[in-house]
Design a protein around this motif. Structure first.
Motif, PDB file in Angstrom:
ATOM      1  N   ARG A   6       6.992   5.141 -16.928  1.00 25.27           N
ATOM      2  CA  ARG A   6       7.544   6.029 -17.061  1.00 25.27           C
ATOM      3  C   ARG A   6       7.537   6.164 -15.199  1.00 25.27           C
ATOM      4  NH1 ARG A   6       8.552  11.399 -17.029  1.00 25.27           N
ATOM      5  NH2 ARG A   6      10.555  12.078 -17.475  1.00 25.27           N
ATOM      6  N   GLY A   7       6.156   7.114 -14.786  1.00 27.19           N
ATOM      7  CA  GLY A   7       6.518   7.519 -13.904  1.00 27.19           C
ATOM      8  C   GLY A   7       6.871   6.297 -12.633  1.00 27.19           C
ATOM      9  N   LEU A   8       6.702   4.980 -13.216  1.00 31.05           N
ATOM     10  CA  LEU A   8       6.806   3.552 -11.988  1.00 31.05           C
ATOM     11  C   LEU A   8       8.049   3.610 -11.642  1.00 31.05           C
ATOM     12  CD1 LEU A   8       4.084   0.963 -12.485  1.00 31.05           C
ATOM     13  CD2 LEU A   8       3.879   2.801 -11.188  1.00 31.05           C
ATOM     14  N   LEU A   9       9.072   3.679 -12.955  1.00 30.70           N
ATOM     15  CA  LEU A   9      10.605   3.519 -12.997  1.00 30.70           C
ATOM     16  C   LEU A   9      10.774   4.762 -12.006  1.00 30.70           C
ATOM     17  CD1 LEU A   9      10.803   2.243 -16.726  1.00 30.70           C
ATOM     18  CD2 LEU A   9      10.947   0.887 -14.639  1.00 30.70           C
ATOM     19  N   LEU A  10      10.484   5.627 -12.306  1.00 27.47           N
ATOM     20  CA  LEU A  10      11.283   7.124 -11.425  1.00 27.47           C
ATOM     21  C   LEU A  10      10.974   7.602 -10.312  1.00 27.47           C
ATOM     22  CD1 LEU A  10      10.805   9.021 -14.338  1.00 27.47           C
ATOM     23  CD2 LEU A  10      13.000   8.057 -13.890  1.00 27.47           C
ATOM     24  N   SER A  11      10.424   5.792  -9.633  1.00 28.23           N
ATOM     25  CA  SER A  11       9.444   5.978  -8.302  1.00 28.23           C
ATOM     26  C   SER A  11      10.703   5.987  -7.670  1.00 28.23           C
ATOM     27  CB  SER A  11       8.264   5.752  -8.129  1.00 28.23           C
ATOM     28  OG  SER A  11       8.633   4.462  -8.419  1.00 28.23           O
ATOM     29  N   ASN A  12      10.250   6.330  -6.113  1.00 31.71           N
ATOM     30  CA  ASN A  12      11.298   5.914  -4.984  1.00 31.71           C
ATOM     31  C   ASN A  12      11.054   5.143  -5.435  1.00 31.71           C
ATOM     32  OD1 ASN A  12      11.933   9.107  -5.246  1.00 31.71           O
ATOM     33  ND2 ASN A  12      10.250   9.194  -3.368  1.00 31.71           N
ATOM     34  N   THR A  13       9.608   3.849  -5.057  1.00 29.22           N
ATOM     35  CA  THR A  13      10.409   2.698  -4.870  1.00 29.22           C
ATOM     36  C   THR A  13      11.130   2.453  -5.955  1.00 29.22           C
ATOM     37  OG1 THR A  13       7.900   2.796  -4.139  1.00 29.22           O
ATOM     38  CG2 THR A  13       8.904   0.611  -4.669  1.00 29.22           C
ATOM     39  N   TYR A  14      11.170   2.473  -7.053  1.00 34.55           N
ATOM     40  CA  TYR A  14      11.934   1.504  -7.782  1.00 34.55           C
ATOM     41  C   TYR A  14      13.358   1.714  -8.009  1.00 34.55           C
ATOM     42  CZ  TYR A  14      13.478  -0.209 -12.233  1.00 34.55           C
ATOM     43  OH  TYR A  14      13.705  -1.805 -13.139  1.00 34.55           O
ATOM     44  N   LYS A  15      13.589   3.225  -7.606  1.00 37.10           N
ATOM     45  CA  LYS A  15      14.998   3.219  -7.135  1.00 37.10           C
ATOM     46  C   LYS A  15      15.466   3.059  -5.625  1.00 37.10           C
ATOM     47  CE  LYS A  15      17.984   7.746  -6.394  1.00 37.10           C
ATOM     48  NZ  LYS A  15      17.982   7.575  -5.041  1.00 37.10           N
ATOM     49  N   ARG A  16      14.536   2.963  -4.566  1.00 34.63           N
ATOM     50  CA  ARG A  16      15.167   2.590  -3.721  1.00 34.63           C
ATOM     51  C   ARG A  16      15.128   0.844  -3.693  1.00 34.63           C
ATOM     52  NH1 ARG A  16      11.217   3.702  -1.286  1.00 34.63           N
ATOM     53  NH2 ARG A  16       9.814   2.311  -0.826  1.00 34.63           N
ATOM     54  N   SER A  17      14.897  -0.002  -4.495  1.00 34.84           N
ATOM     55  CA  SER A  17      14.773  -1.212  -4.793  1.00 34.84           C
ATOM     56  C   SER A  17      15.258  -2.189  -5.022  1.00 34.84           C
ATOM     57  CB  SER A  17      12.953  -2.000  -4.423  1.00 34.84           C
ATOM     58  OG  SER A  17      12.050  -1.315  -3.925  1.00 34.84           O
ATOM     59  N   ALA A  50       0.915  -0.855   0.221  1.00 36.64           N
ATOM     60  CA  ALA A  50      -0.374  -0.223  -0.162  1.00 36.64           C
ATOM     61  C   ALA A  50       0.576   1.137   0.259  1.00 36.64           C
ATOM     62  CB  ALA A  50      -0.793  -0.178   1.758  1.00 36.64           C
ATOM     63  N   ALA A  51       1.995   1.245   0.524  1.00 38.19           N
ATOM     64  CA  ALA A  51       3.399   2.630   0.639  1.00 38.19           C
ATOM     65  C   ALA A  51       3.589   2.732  -0.691  1.00 38.19           C
ATOM     66  CB  ALA A  51       3.692   2.392   1.933  1.00 38.19           C
ATOM     67  N   ASP A  52       3.803   1.353  -1.203  1.00 41.46           N
ATOM     68  CA  ASP A  52       4.348   1.521  -2.453  1.00 41.46           C
ATOM     69  C   ASP A  52       4.102   1.716  -4.320  1.00 41.46           C
ATOM     70  OD1 ASP A  52       6.905   0.757  -1.111  1.00 41.46           O
ATOM     71  OD2 ASP A  52       6.148  -1.331  -2.042  1.00 41.46           O
ATOM     72  N   ARG A  53       2.494   2.403  -3.576  1.00 43.90           N
ATOM     73  CA  ARG A  53       1.522   2.351  -4.534  1.00 43.90           C
ATOM     74  C   ARG A  53       1.350   4.059  -4.980  1.00 43.90           C
ATOM     75  NH1 ARG A  53      -2.052  -1.703  -5.638  1.00 43.90           N
ATOM     76  NH2 ARG A  53      -3.279  -0.383  -7.204  1.00 43.90           N
ATOM     77  N   GLU A  54       1.608   4.676  -6.485  1.00 45.27           N
ATOM     78  CA  GLU A  54       1.253   5.971  -6.729  1.00 45.27           C
ATOM     79  C   GLU A  54      -0.477   6.318  -6.896  1.00 45.27           C
ATOM     80  OE1 GLU A  54       4.245   7.706  -6.799  1.00 45.27           O
ATOM     81  OE2 GLU A  54       5.873   6.406  -6.341  1.00 45.27           O
TER      82      GLU A  54
END
Length: 249
Positions: free
Chosen positions: A82-93, A59-63
């Motif tokens: 594109r937004g999912l790839l540039l999200s903090n979740t993808y960058k952190r994970s 739930a915390a990872d959803r945009e």
């Protein structure tokens, strides 16, 4: 002046081999906004996008903002990816826990739906990551002719032609072939952990369990008595008096 993309030669992979395929359960399901019939179909499309990019989204990872824009038609599916790839979740994970080479390999798998061709392709895209950053790398990857021809602006990327007719076994899914953490970080995080059990657990079906009055129910009680019989006599030939034992004739 931007460094041009290093040239690399494609190799034969499943998605590059043309063939006639009959739709079935083994074929990947294509999620696209071109054939949406209800709001439920859009919910399934968004969930498919999270599975493709994050493999699983809490739930915390959803945009939520991107989801709202996609539902209202302000952005396309390509913009949502594109937004999912540039999200903090993808960058952190993925980016923070891997080298540039491994990050490129995982991103190519999720965006283009195929494995990298060779180390030269990983090197080529790693140079883009080093010079343009994650944003430039994602934009260049989404602008490639391969992505636009395979998925366009309205289709969620998927693993293309994982199963080929005539093969008993298909290619492994990307989340199994390339897990989120490599061996170094798996060791730091302490998994996989081996759990040793001192007792062996067994299961018996209800129809095979002993009923009332069965001798098996009294087996534990019989073993608890610990009955001991008389020890056998230990006789030796040297301890026998032959003259006295044999009757006189």
């Amino acid at each position: 002046m931007a460094i041009p993309l290093l040239e690399y030669s494609p190799i034969s992979q499943n998605q590059r081999v043309a063939g006639f395929e009959v739709p079935g359960d083994e074929q990947p399901r294509v999620y696209s906004t071109e054939n949406l019939l209800s709001s439920t179909d859009l919910d399934n499309l968004i969930e498919a996008a999270y599975r493709q990019i994050f493999f699983h989204a809490f739930a915390a990872d959803r945009e939520r903002f991107l989801e709202s824009q996609l539902r209202s038609g302000q952005i396309t599916v390509r913009d949502f990816i594109r937004g999912l790839l540039l999200s903090n979740t993808y960058k952190r994970s993925f980016y923070d826990l891997n080298s540039n080479y491994r990050f490129v390999e995982q991103t190519v798998q999720r965006v283009l739906g195929r494995d990298v061709y060779d180390n030269r392709e990983k090197l080529a895209w790693s140079i883009v990551v080093a010079t343009k950053g994650i944003k430039g790398f994602v934009d260049d990857l989404l602008n490639t002719n391969e992505y636009l021809e395979a998925f366009g602006y309205d289709t969620i990327p998927y693993q293309r032609r994982r199963v080929l007719p005539g093969r008993s076994e298909g290619e492994l899914p990307f989340n199994i072939k390339s897990p989120r953490y490599d061996a170094y970080y798996r060791g730091k995080l302490g998994f996989p952990q081996i759990v040793w059990q001192a007792t062996v657990r067994s299961y018996k079906a209800p129809d095979r369990q002993p009923k009332t009055g069965s001798p098996a129910l009294f087996m534990d009680m019989a073993r608890s008595i610990n009955a001991r019989g008389n020890a056998p006599q230990q006789l030796s030939v040297m301890n026998i008096d032959i003259e006295k034992s044999v009757p006189r004739r």
